[in-house]
Scaffold this motif. Sequence first.
Motif, PDB file in Angstrom:
ATOM      1  N   LEU A  19     -64.658  26.021  -0.219  1.00 56.91           N
ATOM      2  CA  LEU A  19     -64.253  26.153   1.184  1.00 56.91           C
ATOM      3  C   LEU A  19     -65.451  25.968   2.112  1.00 56.91           C
ATOM      4  O   LEU A  19     -65.351  25.310   3.149  1.00 56.91           O
ATOM      5  N   SER A  20     -66.585  26.547   1.742  1.00 60.31           N
ATOM      6  CA  SER A  20     -67.796  26.385   2.552  1.00 60.31           C
ATOM      7  C   SER A  20     -68.273  24.943   2.534  1.00 60.31           C
ATOM      8  O   SER A  20     -68.630  24.371   3.571  1.00 60.31           O
ATOM      9  N   GLU A  21     -68.295  24.343   1.344  1.00 57.87           N
ATOM     10  CA  GLU A  21     -68.783  22.968   1.254  1.00 57.87           C
ATOM     11  C   GLU A  21     -67.886  22.017   2.045  1.00 57.87           C
ATOM     12  O   GLU A  21     -68.387  21.142   2.767  1.00 57.87           O
ATOM     13  N   THR A  22     -66.588  22.193   1.923  1.00 58.16           N
ATOM     14  CA  THR A  22     -65.662  21.335   2.665  1.00 58.16           C
ATOM     15  C   THR A  22     -65.866  21.476   4.160  1.00 58.16           C
ATOM     16  O   THR A  22     -65.863  20.484   4.904  1.00 58.16           O
ATOM     17  N   TYR A  23     -66.056  22.708   4.614  1.00 58.37           N
ATOM     18  CA  TYR A  23     -66.264  22.944   6.049  1.00 58.37           C
ATOM     19  C   TYR A  23     -67.484  22.167   6.543  1.00 58.37           C
ATOM     20  O   TYR A  23     -67.420  21.474   7.572  1.00 58.37           O
ATOM     21  N   TYR A  24     -68.595  22.261   5.843  1.00 56.26           N
ATOM     22  CA  TYR A  24     -69.826  21.621   6.318  1.00 56.26           C
ATOM     23  C   TYR A  24     -69.812  20.110   6.096  1.00 56.26           C
ATOM     24  O   TYR A  24     -70.367  19.358   6.918  1.00 56.26           O
ATOM     25  N   LEU A  25     -69.189  19.642   5.038  1.00 56.60           N
ATOM     26  CA  LEU A  25     -69.084  18.192   4.856  1.00 56.60           C
ATOM     27  C   LEU A  25     -68.224  17.579   5.960  1.00 56.60           C
ATOM     28  O   LEU A  25     -68.521  16.490   6.462  1.00 56.60           O
ATOM     29  N   ASP A  26     -67.164  18.274   6.339  1.00 52.81           N
ATOM     30  CA  ASP A  26     -66.330  17.794   7.444  1.00 52.81           C
ATOM     31  C   ASP A  26     -67.129  17.778   8.743  1.00 52.81           C
ATOM     32  O   ASP A  26     -67.030  16.835   9.540  1.00 52.81           O
ATOM     33  N   TRP A  27     -67.935  18.826   8.961  1.00 50.86           N
ATOM     34  CA  TRP A  27     -68.768  18.867  10.160  1.00 50.86           C
ATOM     35  C   TRP A  27     -69.748  17.693  10.169  1.00 50.86           C
ATOM     36  O   TRP A  27     -69.945  17.040  11.205  1.00 50.86           O
ATOM     37  N   ALA A  28     -70.375  17.434   9.030  1.00 49.81           N
ATOM     38  CA  ALA A  28     -71.338  16.333   8.943  1.00 49.81           C
ATOM     39  C   ALA A  28     -70.675  14.985   9.200  1.00 49.81           C
ATOM     40  O   ALA A  28     -71.235  14.123   9.889  1.00 49.81           O
ATOM     41  N   GLU A  29     -69.476  14.802   8.659  1.00 49.47           N
ATOM     42  CA  GLU A  29     -68.774  13.527   8.857  1.00 49.47           C
ATOM     43  C   GLU A  29     -68.427  13.330  10.324  1.00 49.47           C
ATOM     44  O   GLU A  29     -68.588  12.231  10.872  1.00 49.47           O
TER      45      GLU A  29
END
Length: 517
Positions: free
Chosen positions: A311-321
């Motif tokens: 959940l944390s990784e998805t949140y930050y990867l989405d932010w980066a994208e």
Amino acid sequence: MRIGLSSVYAWRPHVEHLVYLNELLVEDGHETCFLVCDAQSPSCYTRELRGSSRAKECPACVLGGLRSFVSGPFDSLREDGSDLFGDQFKAMSHSSVCTLVRTEAESDERRSDFSQAHRRLIPAVRRAYASARAWIQKRRLEGILLFNGRMDVTRGILEAAKDAGIPVVTVERTWFSDGLLLTPNDGPLALTPHHQLNERYREHPLTRGQALLVARRIASRFLQTNTTEWRSYNLNARRISWPANQEGLKVLILPSSRNEVEGHPDWQTEWSTSGEAIDAVLRHLRVDKSAVVLRCHPNWAERIGQRTGELSETYYLDWAERNNVHAIRSADNSSSLSLMDEADLVIVNGGSAVFEAGALGKPCVTVSPAAYSEAGNCAAVYSNGMLERCEAVLSLSKKEIVKRTLRAGYTHNYRHSQFTQYVRAKSPTRFVYYEGGSAKRIIDLLKSGRLQPDDATVAVDTADEDEVCEMIIARDWGRIASLAPDEEPALPLKRIRRRAALRWLDRVRDLMPSGDT
């Protein structure tokens, strides 16, 4: 004083820590008693974490708990609290559920597994609260020492003590292993004691011995010899060059999970999310996002119980994208240290990477309160009104950043942590204890509610501190390790041992991985 001690979990080394404190109290003439679970709780964090049954977890917990060290008197969680109602029990279990699900955003709390875990833990918290109130009354307690105080059942006991007007000190392992984390009338997330000590000592220089003690802690992370920390990350990493645009201000973002601190008032900010906070900092500094690198925390690739940090990784990867920022996944073995080395600015949200970055002389911004956020080693920016602090930290010299990092590290490790001379880690779960500790420190903390520094000494000038700073700037980690003073106190060992028939437990547990798996 009549003092109660409670650890409802059999986790190492926490039970042993309470036994050590109990021995100090008994030696000083105080009357002690104990509250344990005895398999009475309908659910708990351990069972939820592992998805295991009462039949599997409870016998091991009872066997490895306080009963394996001391003879009592014992009380257990026998009051079911069925006559108690209110939303407070939901609030008390909230932190545990966030950690179990490993939430990152508020939307994660609307997941079905979140609500299901909440429903299962609420009766456990209610039972712990009711049982603790009965224990306090039965034993006429004047103070309590409690393991943790954050998670579910332990939180119920903490709140029961506070509602009964009984002073309580929660006990946890320290961030960097030696000593004990003692927190008056709150759980281990409380930041006020940290802030008070940092504000008191941040302008005082360290002696050579003090500076070397911290320098060795930092060097162990660079040398990957930090074998006493609960978790070590990014081992066997490969050094890489800056993978984004190298023009302009190179910013490295090193986020850590927020689920464990979710809901505690000391960690609240103006930002609704860490992503919003990072956006504000980058916008304020007019950073070209093509020069920004996001490094996902290696912990998110690790399974804790039944969950990874997806959940944390998805949140930050989405932010980066969304922001066209170069992102490195959590499972990638790229060296975080090599990224820090090339960065011009490091942004964290309360994580411990500020100590390595600070040792490299890199300016840091934390967009969350943290144990070090009032130490002066980084810019604490958790509202729009604090953004001007970014320029202030960018203007600091490398040596000044290193110096402030050493002072922050010493206050954290050897002033805020208690009994550091007498409780020493040999591994994440193995500790040795020394004679010389005094129950007076415990009693004073219960009575005053204010933490005093474990070491109050300061240097008369910066000469010795400057010498150690120069070695750090030269990155002479091997020399630092060789010059660091022998930390073993010249005191006799104090035996803290299980009952003879149960000592095989520790030999078996030594074969198991550390951490909360």
